[in-house]
Design an enzyme around this catalytic site. Structure first.
Site, mmCIF file in Angstrom:
data_model
loop_
_atom_site.group_PDB
_atom_site.id
_atom_site.type_symbol
_atom_site.label_atom_id
_atom_site.label_comp_id
_atom_site.label_asym_id
_atom_site.label_seq_id
_atom_site.Cartn_x
_atom_site.Cartn_y
_atom_site.Cartn_z
ATOM 1 N N HIS A 245 0.827 -1.209 0.000
ATOM 2 C CA HIS A 245 0.000 0.000 0.000
ATOM 3 C C HIS A 245 0.869 1.271 0.000
ATOM 4 C CE1 HIS A 245 -3.586 -2.365 0.463
ATOM 5 N NE2 HIS A 245 -3.217 -2.855 1.633
HETATM 6 C C1 BDR Z 1 -3.920 1.708 4.206
HETATM 7 O O1 BDR Z 1 -4.498 1.492 5.490
HETATM 8 C C2 BDR Z 1 -3.507 1.299 6.458
HETATM 9 O O2 BDR Z 1 -3.819 0.203 7.263
HETATM 10 C C3 BDR Z 1 -2.215 1.093 5.723
HETATM 11 O O3 BDR Z 1 -1.128 1.623 6.442
HETATM 12 C C4 BDR Z 1 -2.431 1.810 4.428
HETATM 13 O O4 BDR Z 1 -2.061 3.159 4.535
HETATM 14 C C5 BDR Z 1 -4.359 0.601 3.294
HETATM 15 O O5 BDR Z 1 -5.746 0.592 3.160
#
Ligand code: BDR
Ligand code: CA
Length: 324
Positions: A245
């Site tokens: 992500h």
């Molecule tokens: C996003 O949500 C968080 O849990 C992660 O760090 C990332 O930024 C993914 O949906």
């Protein structure tokens, strides 16, 4: 080429930590500061983690503490099942290795830093967007002084995926949908790196093991910090690896040619069962849409060169790609 001057707005967070290491080691990025926000854990925990990460990997880079809760809602519960009880995958770390805390709140740090470098600063935001919305509220003119905002968040249904914490919402946007709707509608260039490109980008167990073997202390840290996160992915999605992500937002900044984008204004639903959903009106859609029309276009990532992204991360951590 001059370096990208970056303020990293983050809720560390395992993948936030992996993205921080990526930025700290990449020669084309100059980190101006880290700003913490609630999200994956409480603000006390994310700030402590941000200070540790800066102290360990980005010496001299300041950390400013940000919002403890969304603009108009109560703070969500920490995502301990994903990021561990301490937000860093339950990895034990030396909290004495901590960057000093800037006296200013995060949104003020953002305003001052943007004004000190007009037209030069990239806001790289990978948590709920509360700090950016507060900065805009205090000083709306910064929108014209920011180079760009690159945001990890949202989902646009390219492969049928609309969310990861509800069927309709991605975690960062759901964390503060009111702030997200403000930030995505502000008059600064916005690029959105959402689940459409972050979930197809997977670091396999072998890939992570290779970083550990070849990436020195950084590679070992990435391996250690991602053990709990990897187990979560295996349990929840039967994945032998992890979604990429927050590091995907860094990759977009460094190498936008790895991504295909679609232009058009974006709205965020702020109520109802689909609260947190992100909806773009593509610039090519020839119908009036008063709730979108008049808002600036965002560049939404809809495709990614996965191999290219993973090679960029690997080169940054290890100095060279794996030989095959
Ligand atoms: C996003 O949500 C968080 O849990 C992660 O760090 C990332 O930024 C993914 O949906
Ligand atoms: Ca994050």
């Amino acid at each position: 080429m001059s370096k990208h001057k970056v303020i990293y707005d983050t809720d560390p967070g395992v993948d936030d930590a992996m993205a921080l290491v990526f930025q700290a080691l990449h020669p084309d990025i100059e980190l101006l500061g880290l700003t913490s926000v609630f999200g994956n854990a409480t603000i006390d925990t994310t700030t402590r983690n941000a200070r540790f990460l800066a102290g360990r990997f980005a010496a001299g880079v300041p950390v400013a503490q940000g919002a403890a809760a969304p603009l108009r809602r109560v703070a969500p519960e920490p995502l301990a099942r994903i990021h561990g009880d301490n937000g860093l995958g339950n990895l034990a770390f030396d909290a004495a290795v901590a960057a000093p805390l800037d006296a200013r709140p995060a949104h003020r740090f953002i305003i001052d830093t943007v004004r000190a470098h007009p037209g030069e600063v990239t806001l790289l935001a990978v948590g709920p967007l509360t700090n950016l919305a507060l900065a805009l509220a205090d000083d709306p003119l910064i929108a014209s002084l920011v180079k760009q905002a690159v945001i990890m968040g949202g989902a646009f249904g390219i492969d049928g995926v609309l969310g990861n914490v509800t069927p309709a919402a991605e975690a960062n946007i759901l964390g503060d949908p009111d702030a997200a709707d403000i930030v995505l509608g502000a008059a600064w260039p916005v690029a959105i790196v959402g689940l459409d490109v972050t979930q197809p980008t997977i670091m396999s167990q072998d890939y992570l093991a290779s970083l550990r073997e070849r990436g020195g202390a950084a590679g070992q840290f990435i391996w250690d910090v991602s053990r709990h996160y990897e187990a979560f992915h295996e349990q929840s999605a039967q994945l032998k690896g992890i979604y990429v992500h927050d590091s995907s937002a860094v990759a977009y900044l460094l190498a936008p040619q790895l991504y295909t984008t679609r232009s058009g204004p974006v709205r965020v639903l702020t109520e109802g069962i689909a609260v947190g959903q992100t909806i773009q009106k593509p610039a090519t859609l020839p119908v009036p849409a008063p709730d979108w029309d008049g808002r600036p276009a965002c560049e939404v990532c809809i495709g990614v060169d996965v191999a290219g992204m993973l090679a960029l991360y690997e080169r940054t951590i290890c100095g060279s790609p794996r030989s095959t």
